[in-house]
Motif scaffolding. Structure first.
Motif, PDB file in Angstrom:
ATOM      1  N   ALA B 193       0.832  -1.269  -0.161  1.00 34.02           N
ATOM      2  CA  ALA B 193       0.047   0.044   0.064  1.00 34.02           C
ATOM      3  C   ALA B 193       0.954   1.077   0.098  1.00 34.02           C
ATOM      4  CB  ALA B 193      -0.889   0.089   1.237  1.00 34.02           C
ATOM      5  N   THR B 194       0.349   2.497  -0.132  1.00 32.78           N
ATOM      6  CA  THR B 194       0.930   3.609  -0.143  1.00 32.78           C
ATOM      7  C   THR B 194       0.166   4.487   0.733  1.00 32.78           C
ATOM      8  OG1 THR B 194       1.704   3.418  -2.319  1.00 32.78           O
ATOM      9  CG2 THR B 194       1.966   5.584  -1.416  1.00 32.78           C
ATOM     10  N   ILE B 195       1.081   5.119   1.616  1.00 33.85           N
ATOM     11  CA  ILE B 195       0.534   6.054   2.573  1.00 33.85           C
ATOM     12  C   ILE B 195       0.834   7.588   2.216  1.00 33.85           C
ATOM     13  CG2 ILE B 195       0.171   7.117   4.979  1.00 33.85           C
ATOM     14  CD1 ILE B 195       0.962   4.310   5.940  1.00 33.85           C
ATOM     15  N   GLY B 216       5.186  -7.514   8.730  1.00 36.37           N
ATOM     16  CA  GLY B 216       5.355  -8.353   7.449  1.00 36.37           C
ATOM     17  C   GLY B 216       4.845  -7.454   6.093  1.00 36.37           C
ATOM     18  N   ILE B 217       4.483  -6.269   6.558  1.00 35.95           N
ATOM     19  CA  ILE B 217       3.660  -5.479   5.433  1.00 35.95           C
ATOM     20  C   ILE B 217       4.373  -4.193   5.179  1.00 35.95           C
ATOM     21  CG2 ILE B 217       1.537  -3.958   5.044  1.00 35.95           C
ATOM     22  CD1 ILE B 217       0.111  -5.886   7.005  1.00 35.95           C
ATOM     23  N   GLY B 218       4.937  -4.184   3.856  1.00 34.77           N
ATOM     24  CA  GLY B 218       5.487  -3.211   3.328  1.00 34.77           C
ATOM     25  C   GLY B 218       4.884  -1.978   2.799  1.00 34.77           C
ATOM     26  N   VAL B 219       4.831  -0.807   3.113  1.00 30.97           N
ATOM     27  CA  VAL B 219       4.174   0.228   2.552  1.00 30.97           C
ATOM     28  C   VAL B 219       5.241   1.378   2.161  1.00 30.97           C
ATOM     29  CG1 VAL B 219       1.966  -0.063   3.909  1.00 30.97           C
ATOM     30  CG2 VAL B 219       3.818   1.701   4.813  1.00 30.97           C
ATOM     31  N   ARG B 220       4.851   1.867   1.180  1.00 33.88           N
ATOM     32  CA  ARG B 220       5.521   3.006   0.483  1.00 33.88           C
ATOM     33  C   ARG B 220       4.748   4.419   1.153  1.00 33.88           C
ATOM     34  NH1 ARG B 220       5.332   4.152  -5.915  1.00 33.88           N
ATOM     35  NH2 ARG B 220       6.241   1.987  -5.754  1.00 33.88           N
ATOM     36  N   VAL B 221       5.719   5.206   1.739  1.00 30.61           N
ATOM     37  CA  VAL B 221       5.387   6.486   2.526  1.00 30.61           C
ATOM     38  C   VAL B 221       5.774   7.373   1.369  1.00 30.61           C
ATOM     39  CG1 VAL B 221       5.673   7.948   4.349  1.00 30.61           C
ATOM     40  CG2 VAL B 221       5.216   5.554   4.594  1.00 30.61           C
ATOM     41  N   ARG B 232       1.290  14.335  -9.886  1.00 30.80           N
ATOM     42  CA  ARG B 232       0.606  13.556 -10.632  1.00 30.80           C
ATOM     43  C   ARG B 232       1.320  12.244 -10.483  1.00 30.80           C
ATOM     44  NH1 ARG B 232       0.156  12.476 -15.283  1.00 30.80           N
ATOM     45  NH2 ARG B 232      -1.618  11.679 -16.531  1.00 30.80           N
ATOM     46  N   ASP B 233       2.673  12.345 -11.143  1.00 27.35           N
ATOM     47  CA  ASP B 233       3.171  11.111 -11.370  1.00 27.35           C
ATOM     48  C   ASP B 233       3.643  10.278 -10.109  1.00 27.35           C
ATOM     49  OD1 ASP B 233       3.229  11.695 -13.944  1.00 27.35           O
ATOM     50  OD2 ASP B 233       5.729  12.673 -14.045  1.00 27.35           O
ATOM     51  N   ALA B 234       3.987  10.547  -9.247  1.00 31.68           N
ATOM     52  CA  ALA B 234       4.203   9.802  -7.820  1.00 31.68           C
ATOM     53  C   ALA B 234       2.841   9.195  -7.467  1.00 31.68           C
ATOM     54  CB  ALA B 234       4.860  10.898  -6.947  1.00 31.68           C
ATOM     55  N   ILE B 235       1.942   9.983  -7.659  1.00 34.69           N
ATOM     56  CA  ILE B 235       0.715   9.458  -7.212  1.00 34.69           C
ATOM     57  C   ILE B 235       0.240   8.205  -8.115  1.00 34.69           C
ATOM     58  CG2 ILE B 235      -2.087   9.990  -7.095  1.00 34.69           C
ATOM     59  CD1 ILE B 235      -1.193  12.778  -6.315  1.00 34.69           C
ATOM     60  N   LEU B 236       0.387   8.335  -9.528  1.00 34.93           N
ATOM     61  CA  LEU B 236      -0.083   7.230 -10.272  1.00 34.93           C
ATOM     62  C   LEU B 236       0.878   6.145 -10.418  1.00 34.93           C
ATOM     63  CD1 LEU B 236      -1.335   9.341 -13.445  1.00 34.93           C
ATOM     64  CD2 LEU B 236      -2.562   8.105 -11.921  1.00 34.93           C
ATOM     65  N   SER B 237       2.161   6.382 -10.098  1.00 29.33           N
ATOM     66  CA  SER B 237       3.247   5.337  -9.757  1.00 29.33           C
ATOM     67  C   SER B 237       2.434   4.669  -8.622  1.00 29.33           C
ATOM     68  CB  SER B 237       4.581   5.812  -9.329  1.00 29.33           C
ATOM     69  OG  SER B 237       5.102   6.387 -10.618  1.00 29.33           O
ATOM     70  N   ALA B 238       2.226   5.097  -7.351  1.00 27.13           N
ATOM     71  CA  ALA B 238       1.833   4.560  -6.171  1.00 27.13           C
ATOM     72  C   ALA B 238       0.666   3.953  -6.677  1.00 27.13           C
ATOM     73  CB  ALA B 238       1.528   5.594  -5.102  1.00 27.13           C
ATOM     74  N   ILE B 245      -4.138   3.101  -1.662  1.00 22.63           N
ATOM     75  CA  ILE B 245      -3.619   4.391  -1.243  1.00 22.63           C
ATOM     76  C   ILE B 245      -4.520   4.917   0.075  1.00 22.63           C
ATOM     77  CG2 ILE B 245      -3.265   6.911  -1.817  1.00 22.63           C
ATOM     78  CD1 ILE B 245      -2.827   6.010  -4.603  1.00 22.63           C
ATOM     79  N   ILE B 246      -3.578   5.362   0.842  1.00 26.22           N
ATOM     80  CA  ILE B 246      -4.252   5.753   2.350  1.00 26.22           C
ATOM     81  C   ILE B 246      -3.656   7.248   2.222  1.00 26.22           C
ATOM     82  CG2 ILE B 246      -4.271   5.647   4.799  1.00 26.22           C
ATOM     83  CD1 ILE B 246      -3.781   2.730   2.513  1.00 26.22           C
ATOM     84  N   THR B 247      -4.547   8.248   2.349  1.00 27.06           N
ATOM     85  CA  THR B 247      -3.812   9.539   2.568  1.00 27.06           C
ATOM     86  C   THR B 247      -4.398  10.048   4.080  1.00 27.06           C
ATOM     87  OG1 THR B 247      -5.969  10.979   1.898  1.00 27.06           O
ATOM     88  CG2 THR B 247      -4.445  10.259   0.082  1.00 27.06           C
TER      89      THR B 247
END
Lengths: 280, 315
Positions: B193-195, B216-221, B232-238, B245-247
């Motif tokens: 997931a991405t936060i 054991g859960i890997g999230v992108r921050v 926009r690019d960072a959001i779409l890559s996520a 996605i969690i904001t």
């Protein structure tokens, strides 16, 4: 001011009245009454007072004029075109699709310093400009025209206090005191009198003059600046001035003349010009 | 917490440094020199300091007038007042008239939690980001605050910057790595997931990532200091690479950074999104830390929400 200079201003303002009525008539929209009440004040400013050069509209040393009563933009546009800030021909595009000559001043138009249209903003921005000039020790002067109905906006008085606090004697504000706003008499909508006493109490050097008397206006603009005090010129005017059926009638705040009314107005203005020329 | 310097102090210290070398830098404030920590600026650079009294409308109008004369103006006051009382001046005198004023809203969000709703600004990202060409920013720590201040002093853009009242833990090690205008910073890697966080929620998001990592859960921050123009690019890559996605933001769940992210994701690469913020209610009173805890903006709560969403959408 000589008799000939006065006559020239009278003729100029009358031809500007004809031009602005033409704009409104062709576009079928506009703020007729307030443009006609303020055009004499603007004529004195643009043809006698302001140090501006249409060839160098962004010259940093130019005087600044802020049209806080932005709805009277027709009077400003005809003057800017006449002065050569943009082609006279362009006036025909007023309020047309994608024209830069929209119904309130826009900085896209050469010679316009601030976008207005929401009332009670111009004086604060003028204070910021005059303060910048003061801190820069520059000779730039700032002029701001407000409406009388606009005086009900609280932000006007925030700016009034600040101009006096900062001792901005390079700032002149003018009120087009035509006593009518869109809903009727200003004193019935929200009592404003005495504006003279209010502005004096806020620390301004106040001059109340006949806003259609070119001698009185030029005298007020030319009076020696009181050191450390901003100047207020309360110009007592008639809404719709110059066209008798529009004069002092709130209906013409944004009334648009029909064919017959337009030609009647032109006839009256033309005959006034002939009368003025007859006195030369 | 090792850091004791609030972002607003990092801002004013940087500004004094810059304004000492650049006489075109002006500060305008509305009886907020204490709140903003502008005492040193006012004392050492009186010719570049303008006090307008308690008059936020006039403050922004005057700031716009000064900017039209080429001054690099920072208009500073509590975010709650600047983003509401002077909103029409921001719209007309700054944005519409193209006067590049830097509007600095301090003690934003629920910094002034115990002072009540009048003093909170949970609407500011939402209203400010609808104005054409007005940049909207929210720094995560003192280093990023300094970087944003330096960037704004060098670029004549109209911007709204919101910062909090108290000190926040350092997210970055230095000024240089902390900020690129319009870009998100990837602070942690993971594919579950991405936060996306900003401002004072960033360190809580990192805490959540740490908690999730132990399970054991890997999230992108992603830290999103520029809410507009958003990355926009960072959001779409996520969206493409992590699928969830969690904001998290110190703002109403309506119209803020989370909404900006959802606008892009829902139209360009739909994946599940959860917007964490202050719900649609008048917040209860309390300290900033207490309210972060109450409204689920802390590491534990964010981690738990991420876990629930992963179970719901990804397993």
């Amino acid at each position: 001011m000589t008799h000939a200079e006065l006559q020239a201003l009278r003729l100029k303002s009358t031809s500007l009245r004809k031009a602005l009525l033409g704009m409104i008539y062709r576009a079928k929209t506009g703020h007729t009454g307030g443009s006609l009440s303020s055009v004499d004040i603007l004529t004195v400013l643009y043809y006698h007072v302001l140090r501006i050069d249409p060839k160098h509209p962004k010259d940093p040393n130019r005087d600044r004029f802020i049209m806080s009563k932005g709805h009277s933009v027709e009077a400003l546009y005809v003057i800017l075109a006449d002065k050569g800030f943009f082609p006279l021909e362009e006036l025909k595009t007023f309020s047309k699709f994608d024209s830069r000559l929209i119904g309130h001043p826009s900085v896209k138009v050469p010679g316009v310093e601030l976008n207005t249209g929401a009332l009670g903003h111009g004086l604060s921005c003028s204070v910021g400009m005059a303060l910048a000039a003061q801190r820069d020790r520059s000779a730039v002067r700032v002029f701001c025209l407000m409406g009388d109905g606009e005086q009900a906006e609280g932000s006007v008085w925030e700016a009034a206090m600040a101009a006096s606090n900062f001792k901005l004697d390079n700032l002149t504000a003018i009120i087009d005191r035509n006593r009518l706003q869109i809903s009727g008499n200003t004193e019935t909508v929200m009592k404003l009198d005495s504006l003279q006493e209010k502005w004096e109490a806020f620390g301004w050097d106040v001059h109340t003059v006949d806003g259609h008397d070119f001698s009185a206006l030029t005298e007020a603009f030319g009076a020696p600046q009181v050191l450390g005090k901003p100047r207020m010129i309360i110009a007592e005017t008639l809404k719709g001035k110059g066209v008798s059926y529009m004069q002092d009638n709130a209906k013409w705040h944004h009334g648009v003349p029909d064919d017959q009314q337009y030609h009647l107005a032109l006839e009256e203005l033309e005959s006034y010009m002939q009368e003025v020329r007859g006195h030369e | 917490m090792s850091n004791t310097i609030p972002n607003r102090k990092a801002f004013t210290d940087t500004l004094v440094d810059l304004a000492t070398k650049d006489p075109s830098i002006f500060v305008v404030t509305s009886d907020a020199r204490g709140s903003v920590t502008l005492e040193k600026f006012a004392d050492t650079l009186p010719g570049q300091f303008v006090e307008v009294g308690i008059a936020e409308q006039n403050e922004i109008g005057i700031a716009a007038g000064l900017a039209s004369f080429g001054k690099r103006v920072f208009a500073c006051a509590p975010a709650c007042f600047l983003s509401t009382r002077s909103l029409e001046q921001v719209k007309v005198d700054v944005v519409y008239s193209q006067n590049p004023v830097r509007i600095i809203g301090i003690s934003g969000g629920i910094s002034y939690g115990a002072l009540g709703y009048s003093h909170q600004s949970l609407h500011d990202f939402a209203v400010m980001r609808t104005f054409a060409d007005l940049a909207v920013l929210c720094p995560a720590d003192r280093f990023q605050t300094e970087a944003i201040t330096r960037w704004l002093a060098e670029h004549d853009v109209a911007a709204y910057v919101r910062m909090g009242r108290g000190p926040v833990p350092d997210v970055y090690a230095n000024v240089q790595e902390s900020f690129t205008f319009g870009k998100a910073n990837r602070l942690s890697e993971g594919s579950d997931a991405t936060i996306i966080a900003n401002g004072e929620t960033v360190h809580h998001a990192l805490e959540a990532a740490k908690i999730l990592g132990t399970q054991g859960i890997g999230v992108r921050v992603l830290d999103m200091p520029t809410i507009k123009p958003i990355d926009r690019d960072a959001i779409l890559s996520a969206a493409v690479e992590t699928g969830l996605i969690i904001t998290v933001e110190e703002h109403s769940i309506f119209g803020g950074m989370g909404s900006a992210v959802a606008e892009i994701v829902s139209q360009e690469h739909p994946v599940p999104i959860r917007i964490i913020g202050i719900p649609d209610e008048i917040p209860i009173g309390g300290s900033s830390a207490e309210l972060f805890d109450h409204y689920g903006l802390t590491g534990d709560a964010i981690a738990s929400e991420v876990m629930t969403l992963i179970k719901k959408f990804k397993r």
